[in-house]
Design a protein around this motif. Structure first.
Motif, PDB file in Angstrom:
ATOM      1  N   MET A  83       0.849  -1.196   0.000  1.00  0.00           N
ATOM      2  CA  MET A  83       0.000   0.000   0.000  1.00  0.00           C
ATOM      3  C   MET A  83       0.885   1.248   0.000  1.00  0.00           C
ATOM      4  SD  MET A  83      -2.946   1.186   2.759  1.00  0.00           S
ATOM      5  CE  MET A  83      -4.074  -0.120   2.276  1.00  0.00           C
ATOM      6  N   SER A  84       0.562   2.226  -0.873  1.00  0.00           N
ATOM      7  CA  SER A  84       1.364   3.441  -0.963  1.00  0.00           C
ATOM      8  C   SER A  84       1.069   4.366   0.213  1.00  0.00           C
ATOM      9  CB  SER A  84       1.038   4.163  -2.277  1.00  0.00           C
ATOM     10  OG  SER A  84      -0.289   4.658  -2.256  1.00  0.00           O
ATOM     11  N   TYR A  85       1.916   5.360   0.379  1.00  0.00           N
ATOM     12  CA  TYR A  85       1.700   6.337   1.444  1.00  0.00           C
ATOM     13  C   TYR A  85       0.385   7.089   1.227  1.00  0.00           C
ATOM     14  CZ  TYR A  85       6.414   5.681   3.290  1.00  0.00           C
ATOM     15  OH  TYR A  85       7.549   5.150   3.868  1.00  0.00           O
ATOM     16  N   LEU A  86       0.080   7.410  -0.034  1.00  0.00           N
ATOM     17  CA  LEU A  86      -1.165   8.123  -0.325  1.00  0.00           C
ATOM     18  C   LEU A  86      -2.373   7.267   0.048  1.00  0.00           C
ATOM     19  CD1 LEU A  86      -2.718  10.493  -1.462  1.00  0.00           C
ATOM     20  CD2 LEU A  86      -2.488   9.488  -3.759  1.00  0.00           C
ATOM     21  N   SER A  87      -2.319   5.989  -0.293  1.00  0.00           N
ATOM     22  CA  SER A  87      -3.429   5.096   0.056  1.00  0.00           C
ATOM     23  C   SER A  87      -3.591   4.990   1.569  1.00  0.00           C
ATOM     24  CB  SER A  87      -3.193   3.708  -0.538  1.00  0.00           C
ATOM     25  OG  SER A  87      -3.156   3.755  -1.951  1.00  0.00           O
ATOM     26  N   THR A  88      -2.473   4.934   2.283  1.00  0.00           N
ATOM     27  CA  THR A  88      -2.520   4.870   3.751  1.00  0.00           C
ATOM     28  C   THR A  88      -3.127   6.146   4.325  1.00  0.00           C
ATOM     29  OG1 THR A  88      -0.554   3.464   3.812  1.00  0.00           O
ATOM     30  CG2 THR A  88      -1.138   4.618   5.839  1.00  0.00           C
ATOM     31  N   PHE A  89      -2.718   7.290   3.783  1.00  0.00           N
ATOM     32  CA  PHE A  89      -3.247   8.569   4.242  1.00  0.00           C
ATOM     33  C   PHE A  89      -4.756   8.644   4.008  1.00  0.00           C
ATOM     34  CE2 PHE A  89      -4.486  12.971   3.565  1.00  0.00           C
ATOM     35  CZ  PHE A  89      -3.886  13.624   4.633  1.00  0.00           C
ATOM     36  N   LEU A  90      -5.193   8.260   2.823  1.00  0.00           N
ATOM     37  CA  LEU A  90      -6.624   8.300   2.494  1.00  0.00           C
ATOM     38  C   LEU A  90      -7.412   7.301   3.330  1.00  0.00           C
ATOM     39  CD1 LEU A  90      -6.460   8.679  -1.398  1.00  0.00           C
ATOM     40  CD2 LEU A  90      -6.947  10.450   0.313  1.00  0.00           C
TER      41      LEU A  90
END
Length: 205
Positions: free
Chosen positions: A1-8
């Motif tokens: 999972m990317s950082y953006l996906s984790t943030f969202l």
């Protein structure tokens, strides 16, 4: 999972839980309508959520879940606080003359912050949602992604309280009439007492 996906993911989980009618949200809304200490109250609620979310991800949720006595104490303490605020709201509803001069009855900043802290820290649902649930989901991410999850969840909380507190001003024309304040206090009082009763029932059940 990317950082953006984790943030969202953090943002979405937090938003889904916080955008609901509850004691804390009702208090922020009422203060927003009064235009009274809105900034400090929003900052306190958002900061407390961020700290609790971070603590939950760090493992506090598991600690609370393993201490039923602590959970019961928080539940009963929250019930007492909600009962007090509910009775206060109903007392305002019963005295329409007080509502006609709403600004004259302004509360001090320390008193407003104390109430906001009470709704935040004495509400067991805050710990169930913010610490246990959000914390558990955040803790399931890799350690390097957990701060990103916390940031997303904290941003959702801050955005919601900001919109609720400052956006309430759009309803000011409606609440220029004392009857609107009476209806709000009746609803708030009934909701607080219902939440208190539900907490006590759950604690003794």
């Amino acid at each position: 999972m990317s950082y953006l996906s984790t943030f969202l993911n953090g943002f979405a989980v937090s938003a889904a839980l916080i955008i609901a009618i509850g004691a804390q949200n009702a208090f922020v809304l009422r203060q927003g309508l009064r235009r009274e200490h809105v900034g400090p109250i929003v900052a306190l609620c958002a900061s407390a959520d961020a700290i609790l979310i971070g603590a939950g991800v760090a493992g506090l949720g598991a600690l609370i879940g393993a201490a039923p006595v602590l959970t019961t104490a928080l539940t009963l303490g929250g019930a007492v606080f909600l009962t007090w605020y509910g009775v206060t709201a109903l007392a305002r509803f019963a005295r329409p003359g007080v509502l006609a001069i709403e600004r004259a009855g302004a509360v001090s900043l320390p008193s407003a912050l104390a109430s906001a802290a009470g709704f935040t820290l004495l509400n067991p649902h805050v710990y169930l949602d913010t610490v246990l649930l959000v914390g558990a989901i955040g803790a399931s991410h890799p350690p390097t992604h957990q701060p990103i999850f916390v940031a997303g969840a904290a941003l959702a909380s801050a955005s919601w309280f900001t919109a609720l507190g400052f956006g309430a001003r759009a309803l000011a024309p409606l609440f220029a009439k004392p009857i609107a304040w009476r209806v709000l206090d009746l609803l708030v009082g009934a909701m607080m007492l219902s939440l208190a009763a539900a907490l006590v029932w759950g604690a003794v059940d």
